[in-house]
Design a protein around this motif. Structure first.
Motif, PDB file in Angstrom:
ATOM      1  N   LEU A  32       0.824  -1.211   0.000  1.00  0.00           N
ATOM      2  CA  LEU A  32       0.000   0.000   0.000  1.00  0.00           C
ATOM      3  C   LEU A  32       0.858   1.262   0.000  1.00  0.00           C
ATOM      4  CD1 LEU A  32      -2.801  -0.990   2.541  1.00  0.00           C
ATOM      5  CD2 LEU A  32      -2.736  -1.337   0.062  1.00  0.00           C
ATOM      6  N   GLY A  33       2.047   1.156   0.567  1.00  0.00           N
ATOM      7  CA  GLY A  33       2.980   2.276   0.642  1.00  0.00           C
ATOM      8  C   GLY A  33       4.177   1.848   1.457  1.00  0.00           C
ATOM      9  N   LYS A  34       5.130   2.740   1.600  1.00  0.00           N
ATOM     10  CA  LYS A  34       6.332   2.437   2.383  1.00  0.00           C
ATOM     11  C   LYS A  34       6.609   3.558   3.379  1.00  0.00           C
ATOM     12  CE  LYS A  34       8.713  -0.649  -0.820  1.00  0.00           C
ATOM     13  NZ  LYS A  34      10.000  -0.950  -1.505  1.00  0.00           N
ATOM     14  N   VAL A  35       7.153   3.172   4.528  1.00  0.00           N
ATOM     15  CA  VAL A  35       7.583   4.107   5.561  1.00  0.00           C
ATOM     16  C   VAL A  35       9.046   3.827   5.850  1.00  0.00           C
ATOM     17  CG1 VAL A  35       7.187   4.967   7.892  1.00  0.00           C
ATOM     18  CG2 VAL A  35       5.253   4.135   6.541  1.00  0.00           C
ATOM     19  N   GLU A  36       9.897   4.778   5.556  1.00  0.00           N
ATOM     20  CA  GLU A  36      11.342   4.596   5.739  1.00  0.00           C
ATOM     21  C   GLU A  36      11.828   3.308   5.069  1.00  0.00           C
ATOM     22  OE1 GLU A  36      13.488   7.058   7.848  1.00  0.00           O
ATOM     23  OE2 GLU A  36      11.816   7.938   6.716  1.00  0.00           O
ATOM     24  N   GLY A  37      11.293   3.026   3.897  1.00  0.00           N
ATOM     25  CA  GLY A  37      11.700   1.858   3.139  1.00  0.00           C
ATOM     26  C   GLY A  37      10.998   0.565   3.513  1.00  0.00           C
ATOM     27  N   GLN A  38      10.196   0.578   4.599  1.00  0.00           N
ATOM     28  CA  GLN A  38       9.497  -0.620   5.045  1.00  0.00           C
ATOM     29  C   GLN A  38       8.071  -0.635   4.487  1.00  0.00           C
ATOM     30  OE1 GLN A  38      10.843  -3.100   6.668  1.00  0.00           O
ATOM     31  NE2 GLN A  38      12.795  -2.137   7.208  1.00  0.00           N
ATOM     32  N   PRO A  39       7.640  -1.761   3.909  1.00  0.00           N
ATOM     33  CA  PRO A  39       6.315  -1.788   3.276  1.00  0.00           C
ATOM     34  C   PRO A  39       5.177  -1.932   4.275  1.00  0.00           C
ATOM     35  CG  PRO A  39       7.352  -3.945   3.132  1.00  0.00           C
ATOM     36  CD  PRO A  39       8.372  -3.036   3.759  1.00  0.00           C
ATOM     37  N   LEU A  40       4.043  -1.289   3.956  1.00  0.00           N
ATOM     38  CA  LEU A  40       2.770  -1.595   4.605  1.00  0.00           C
ATOM     39  C   LEU A  40       2.046  -2.546   3.672  1.00  0.00           C
ATOM     40  CD1 LEU A  40       1.375   1.727   6.128  1.00  0.00           C
ATOM     41  CD2 LEU A  40       3.051   0.129   7.055  1.00  0.00           C
ATOM     42  N   LEU A  41       1.955  -3.797   4.066  1.00  0.00           N
ATOM     43  CA  LEU A  41       1.423  -4.847   3.206  1.00  0.00           C
ATOM     44  C   LEU A  41      -0.056  -5.102   3.472  1.00  0.00           C
ATOM     45  CD1 LEU A  41       4.201  -7.607   3.372  1.00  0.00           C
ATOM     46  CD2 LEU A  41       3.636  -6.177   1.400  1.00  0.00           C
ATOM     47  N   LEU A  42      -0.801  -5.335   2.398  1.00  0.00           N
ATOM     48  CA  LEU A  42      -2.154  -5.874   2.479  1.00  0.00           C
ATOM     49  C   LEU A  42      -2.124  -7.252   1.821  1.00  0.00           C
ATOM     50  CD1 LEU A  42      -5.233  -5.603   3.036  1.00  0.00           C
ATOM     51  CD2 LEU A  42      -5.430  -4.651   0.715  1.00  0.00           C
ATOM     52  N   LEU A  43      -2.536  -8.262   2.570  1.00  0.00           N
ATOM     53  CA  LEU A  43      -2.614  -9.627   2.061  1.00  0.00           C
ATOM     54  C   LEU A  43      -4.083  -9.989   1.893  1.00  0.00           C
ATOM     55  CD1 LEU A  43      -0.089 -11.246   4.581  1.00  0.00           C
ATOM     56  CD2 LEU A  43       0.422 -10.027   2.457  1.00  0.00           C
ATOM     57  N   GLN A  44      -4.412 -10.646   0.775  1.00  0.00           N
ATOM     58  CA  GLN A  44      -5.812 -10.982   0.524  1.00  0.00           C
ATOM     59  C   GLN A  44      -5.955 -12.372  -0.073  1.00  0.00           C
ATOM     60  OE1 GLN A  44      -6.986  -7.171  -1.654  1.00  0.00           O
ATOM     61  NE2 GLN A  44      -8.575  -7.262  -0.077  1.00  0.00           N
ATOM     62  N   SER A  45      -7.161 -12.910   0.070  1.00  0.00           N
ATOM     63  CA  SER A  45      -7.492 -14.218  -0.499  1.00  0.00           C
ATOM     64  C   SER A  45      -7.096 -14.280  -1.969  1.00  0.00           C
ATOM     65  CB  SER A  45      -8.998 -14.472  -0.380  1.00  0.00           C
ATOM     66  OG  SER A  45      -9.433 -14.522   0.955  1.00  0.00           O
ATOM     67  N   PRO A  46      -6.699 -15.459  -2.435  1.00  0.00           N
ATOM     68  CA  PRO A  46      -6.262 -15.586  -3.831  1.00  0.00           C
ATOM     69  C   PRO A  46      -7.336 -15.169  -4.834  1.00  0.00           C
ATOM     70  CG  PRO A  46      -5.683 -17.545  -2.575  1.00  0.00           C
ATOM     71  CD  PRO A  46      -6.546 -16.719  -1.679  1.00  0.00           C
TER      72      PRO A  46
END
Length: 268
Positions: free
Chosen positions: A44-58
């Protein structure tokens, strides 16, 4: 007594054989579970190079309930993200035939790495989502999540669970949201899952909120979960495990409340 935003906390997990703030191991194990379950990964975006991940059903289906589990808004509440990882390790791919599951595993990576509550900029990533409720403004993490507001609202239409911890408490408690006057089956089920690991908090005030029978009920602040309930989620909860207790017990309790959330949804 209030929580310090910069006091650093670190625990050792025997389950995962690492320190609580080991983000490299966390992300590596998370990726393994994503590959096993064929989860869709979206940055979704990055903070100081670290990702904010969204994981979802296949393969999401319009005919299935859609629920969202989130964790890691505060860096010293590490059993939430590790609990999510433990929960995923027990998930079978067949679950996605019955529910559209979305997960935000780590929403404050810079705080997680440091082991302190706020992000690296000294901000609280769990405030500022509802305008006019308090004076809080969205943090960099909050702005990223709000930019994907419609996506997250759709992902949580049948329920939102966010998993927190309380470094001051020896007992567990639950913020919950239901369209009723008193906590119902949803709230009781989730608190029951937590109560299998820890004693429930006695009636008192925590952070200025009255706790009754272990519940802080329908308390709308500017938090992430309150925003999603205001935005249309049928039910919502924020679990609070006592971070004065054993770290692995807290990991297992967080995993258990996530599983109970899914089970409750499937039983409806």
């Amino acid at each position: 007594m209030s929580r310090s935003p910069y006091q650093r906390y670190s625990w050792q997990s025997e389950i995962f054989e690492c320190a609580s703030h080991d983000i490299d191991r966390f992300m590596a194990l998370l990726d393994e579970e994503c590959q096993r379950l064929n989860l869709k990964q979206r940055v979704l975006g990055k903070v100081e190079g670290q990702p904010l991940l969204l994981l979802q059903s296949p393969n999401a289906s319009a005919g299935l309930p859609s629920i969202l589990i989130s964790s890691g808004f505060h860096g010293e509440e590490a059993a939430g993200p590790w609990g999510l990882l433990h929960f995923l390790s027990g998930v079978s791919p067949e679950i996605f035939e019955r529910v559209n599951l979305s997960l935000l595993p780590l929403n404050n990576p810079t705080g997680f790495i440091k082991g302190h509550r706020f992000n690296i900029f000294g901000e609280n990533p769990n405030r500022g989502y509802l305008a006019g409720v308090d004076d809080a403004k969205p943090t960099i993490e909050g702005k990223i999540l709000l930019e994907h507001g419609q996506l997250l609202q759709a992902a949580s239409k049948d329920g939102i669970l966010t998993c927190h911890e309380d470094v001051l408490q020896t007992h567990t408690y639950l913020y919950s949201f239901e369209p009723r006057q008193q906590p119902g089956a949803f709230s009781q089920q989730l608190l029951g899952a937590l109560a299998e690991s820890f004693d429930v908090a006695m009636d008192a005030d925590i952070d200025g909120c009255p706790v009754n029978n272990g519940f802080i009920f329908n308390h709308f602040d500017s938090s992430f979960e309150a925003w999603l309930v205001r935005s249309g989620a049928k039910v919502g909860a924020c679990s609070e495990t006592p971070a004065t207790q054993n770290f692995d017990r807290r990991i297992l309790a967080n995993s258990a409340v996530m599983q109970r959330f899914v089970d409750f949804t499937l039983a409806q």
